[in-house]
Design a protein around this motif. Structure first.
Motif, PDB file in Angstrom:
ATOM      1  N   ARG A 167       0.855  -1.194   0.000  1.00  0.00           N
ATOM      2  CA  ARG A 167       0.000   0.000   0.000  1.00  0.00           C
ATOM      3  C   ARG A 167       0.888   1.240   0.000  1.00  0.00           C
ATOM      4  O   ARG A 167       1.858   1.305   0.746  1.00  0.00           O
ATOM      5  CB  ARG A 167      -0.897   0.044   1.240  1.00  0.00           C
ATOM      6  N   ASN A 168       0.481   2.205  -0.838  1.00  0.00           N
ATOM      7  CA  ASN A 168       1.230   3.457  -0.866  1.00  0.00           C
ATOM      8  C   ASN A 168       0.275   4.629  -0.719  1.00  0.00           C
ATOM      9  O   ASN A 168      -0.942   4.454  -0.690  1.00  0.00           O
ATOM     10  CB  ASN A 168       2.072   3.555  -2.141  1.00  0.00           C
ATOM     11  N   ALA A 169       0.850   5.830  -0.631  1.00  0.00           N
ATOM     12  CA  ALA A 169       0.055   7.021  -0.317  1.00  0.00           C
ATOM     13  C   ALA A 169      -0.587   7.653  -1.549  1.00  0.00           C
ATOM     14  O   ALA A 169      -1.207   8.705  -1.441  1.00  0.00           O
ATOM     15  CB  ALA A 169       0.958   8.037   0.392  1.00  0.00           C
ATOM     16  N   LEU A 170      -0.454   7.027  -2.721  1.00  0.00           N
ATOM     17  CA  LEU A 170      -1.029   7.627  -3.927  1.00  0.00           C
ATOM     18  C   LEU A 170      -2.551   7.650  -3.851  1.00  0.00           C
ATOM     19  O   LEU A 170      -3.177   6.668  -3.457  1.00  0.00           O
ATOM     20  CB  LEU A 170      -0.615   6.836  -5.173  1.00  0.00           C
ATOM     21  N   LYS A 171      -3.121   8.792  -4.253  1.00  0.00           N
ATOM     22  CA  LYS A 171      -4.582   8.868  -4.387  1.00  0.00           C
ATOM     23  C   LYS A 171      -4.940   8.538  -5.823  1.00  0.00           C
ATOM     24  O   LYS A 171      -4.072   8.459  -6.697  1.00  0.00           O
ATOM     25  CB  LYS A 171      -5.051  10.283  -4.033  1.00  0.00           C
ATOM     26  N   HIS A 172      -6.246   8.401  -6.074  1.00  0.00           N
ATOM     27  CA  HIS A 172      -6.727   7.980  -7.390  1.00  0.00           C
ATOM     28  C   HIS A 172      -6.093   8.806  -8.522  1.00  0.00           C
ATOM     29  O   HIS A 172      -6.126  10.034  -8.481  1.00  0.00           O
ATOM     30  CB  HIS A 172      -8.249   8.118  -7.438  1.00  0.00           C
ATOM     31  N   ALA A 173      -5.532   8.107  -9.485  1.00  0.00           N
ATOM     32  CA  ALA A 173      -4.986   8.692 -10.716  1.00  0.00           C
ATOM     33  C   ALA A 173      -3.691   9.488 -10.508  1.00  0.00           C
ATOM     34  O   ALA A 173      -3.190  10.096 -11.445  1.00  0.00           O
ATOM     35  CB  ALA A 173      -6.018   9.546 -11.451  1.00  0.00           C
ATOM     36  N   GLU A 174      -3.174   9.510  -9.278  1.00  0.00           N
ATOM     37  CA  GLU A 174      -1.898  10.202  -9.073  1.00  0.00           C
ATOM     38  C   GLU A 174      -0.742   9.371  -9.643  1.00  0.00           C
ATOM     39  O   GLU A 174      -0.830   8.144  -9.751  1.00  0.00           O
ATOM     40  CB  GLU A 174      -1.659  10.453  -7.578  1.00  0.00           C
ATOM     41  N   ILE A 175       0.330  10.066  -9.989  1.00  0.00           N
ATOM     42  CA  ILE A 175       1.504   9.412 -10.580  1.00  0.00           C
ATOM     43  C   ILE A 175       2.751   9.864  -9.818  1.00  0.00           C
ATOM     44  O   ILE A 175       2.910  11.059  -9.528  1.00  0.00           O
ATOM     45  CB  ILE A 175       1.651   9.814 -12.068  1.00  0.00           C
ATOM     46  N   VAL A 176       3.620   8.917  -9.488  1.00  0.00           N
ATOM     47  CA  VAL A 176       4.929   9.297  -8.942  1.00  0.00           C
ATOM     48  C   VAL A 176       5.798   9.741 -10.117  1.00  0.00           C
ATOM     49  O   VAL A 176       6.003   8.989 -11.074  1.00  0.00           O
ATOM     50  CB  VAL A 176       5.601   8.121  -8.208  1.00  0.00           C
ATOM     51  N   ALA A 177       6.241  10.994 -10.069  1.00  0.00           N
ATOM     52  CA  ALA A 177       7.046  11.530 -11.177  1.00  0.00           C
ATOM     53  C   ALA A 177       8.531  11.267 -10.951  1.00  0.00           C
ATOM     54  O   ALA A 177       9.283  11.070 -11.908  1.00  0.00           O
ATOM     55  CB  ALA A 177       6.802  13.029 -11.321  1.00  0.00           C
TER      56      ALA A 177
END
Lengths: 297, 154
Positions: A167-177
């Motif tokens: 599990r990671n902290a990304l919310k819906h549709a977010e991308i790690v750049a």
């Protein structure tokens, strides 16, 4: 493999649109070394696979003056685009020279073929407690740069990015750049070690990263462990013990205290008892390896 | 969903229509009839499907076919030239480094990538480069000896 549609967007706007289509399950892919086997095994059932490795900046590996969102904030950081391959990091001369612990951690991941496809962004997004880049990123105080569909860019310390097993902290549709790695102070020493069933090409039973650098009147220590809890962990008590001194007794005490930060499980790779014993052994070995390079107290 | 991709395999240029969910391995074997890359574990463990993609060894079972657009792919079929075996192929024969042969194409391609990058590797470097190629006939010693043999030449 069950059918899906593959897209390779060229802009973040296009990628966000694909990732937020209503009634569609979309998954972002970079190296694909986790997503493809998971899809083949039916663990994931995406309608859309969105290949994000062609997005602007995703393959960059360079010095930057961007300020990290956490840590001491030295003027120069390393920017690592999320889609930079693990082997590009392991073989980068700038990483080897200035962040050798990150190069060592990268070289310990998977095997040659995997390292040529897998990416640093993918390694943290999969958020395995055993992610082998993680202990090094934790002791380096790395920051994660996240882009969101409404232009709300944010930056998280690595320890806040991992929220639980897978599990990671990304919310819906977010991308790690990308990631920002703060420059290491002069005289920094470090050590990374991973214990697995095979010498290479296997997941960690325990992994450990230790870093020490001279500060005002003492030495600042950082110690992180992987594969011994729901997320990778720092061991602040061990760090505090070592900051007061690092003779043999202190090293034993610090290694024993590192265990207090862990909540390991037994699994296919190791029984609980063995993993518990190895946390202390590996922590002690890593601390000793750094102490051996330090001026003696 | 179909994608028209253009790529090079062993020096020949191909334009193929591929499906989103097919892998590079499937395209090579089923569309182009290039069968040296094998389907093994499909998990990135065994390396039987190893090909070189833009000079680097990758598991072709874990590359989506549309991702191969524009790539330069090398397989074991492209190793020999004008009927003369590649030095690695000859060394594998000379050292009896082949038993059932299932892992051999992958072993050859991983070894070639290593020698292209590091012409005179140590035994440790060879073993590190071959971590992702499993041989279940347990013939590693002879495989490593074969690669050492080529590595020690000028």
């Amino acid at each position: 493999m069950q059918p899906f549609d593959y897209y390779r967007p060229e802009s973040f706007e296009e990628a966000f649109e694909l990732l937020s289509q209503p009634r569609k399950t979309a998954v972002a892919i970079a190296g694909g070394t986790d997503v493809i086997p998971q899809t083949r095994d039916g663990i994931r059932r995406p309608d859309l696979v969105v290949d994000i490795k062609g997005l602007p900046g995703m393959r960059d590996l360079a010095m930057t003056s961007m300020a990290p969102c956490c840590g001491a904030g030295p003027d120069e950081c390393l920017y690592v685009g999320a889609a930079v391959r693990i082997n590009e990091i392991a073989r980068s001369s700038i990483v080897q020279d200035h962040w050798p612990i990150l190069a060592d951690a990268a070289a310990s991941i998977g095997n040659e073929q995997i390292r040529n496809r897998a990416t640093i962004g993918g390694n943290i997004c999969t958020a395995s407690p055993a992610a082998d880049s993680a202990p090094a990123l934790y002791v380096l105080d790395a920051s994660v740069l996240i882009k969101g569909p409404r232009g709300e860019d944010r930056c998280l310390p690595i320890a806040q990015f991992f929220t639980g097993p897978k599990r990671n902290a990304l919310k819906h549709a977010e991308i790690v750049a990308g990631l920002l790695i703060p420059g290491s102070p002069a005289g920094t020493l470090s050590f990374h070690e991973k214990l697995s069933r095979r010498k290479a090409g296997d997941l960690s039973i325990v992994s450990v990263a230790v870093m020490a650098f001279p500060s005002a009147n003492s030495t600042t220590w950082r110690l992180a462990l992987g594969a011994v809890g729901p997320t990778p962990v720092r061991a602040p008590e061990a760090e505090a013990i070592l900051a007061r001194g690092y003779d043999a007794e202190a090293v034993d005490l610090a290694a024993a205290s590192a265990y207090g930060c862990c909540s390991p499980i037994g699994d296919i790779r190791s029984s609980l008892d063995y993993r518990q014993a190895m946390v202390v052994n590996l922590a002690r070995k890593a601390i000793r390896a750094v102490v051996a390079q330090l001026p003696q107290a | 969903m179909l994608h028209d991709i253009t790529f090079t395999v062993n020096g020949d240029r191909y334009v193929v229509a591929v499906r989103s969910h097919h892998t590079l391995l499937q395209v090579l074997r089923e569309d182009l009839g290039i069968t040296s890359p094998k389907r093994g574990c499909e998990n990135g463990e065994c390396g039987a499907c190893t090909v070189l993609m833009d000079g680097l060894p990758v598991n072709s079972c874990m590359v989506l076919a549309p991702e191969a657009d524009g790539a330069v792919i090398e397989t074991a079929e492209g190793l020999s030239k004008d009927g003369i075996l590649h030095p690695l192929q000859q060394a594998f024969i000379d050292h009896n480094a082949v038993q059932c042969g299932f892992c051999t194409p992958g072993m050859l391609m991983s070894s070639k990538a290593l020698l292209d990058r590091t012409p005179h590797p140590s035994e440790d470097e060879i073993r590190y480069a071959l971590v992702g190629n499993l041989c279940r006939c347990t013939g590693y010693v002879r495989i490593v000896e074969a690669v050492m043999d080529v590595a020690e030449r000028e």
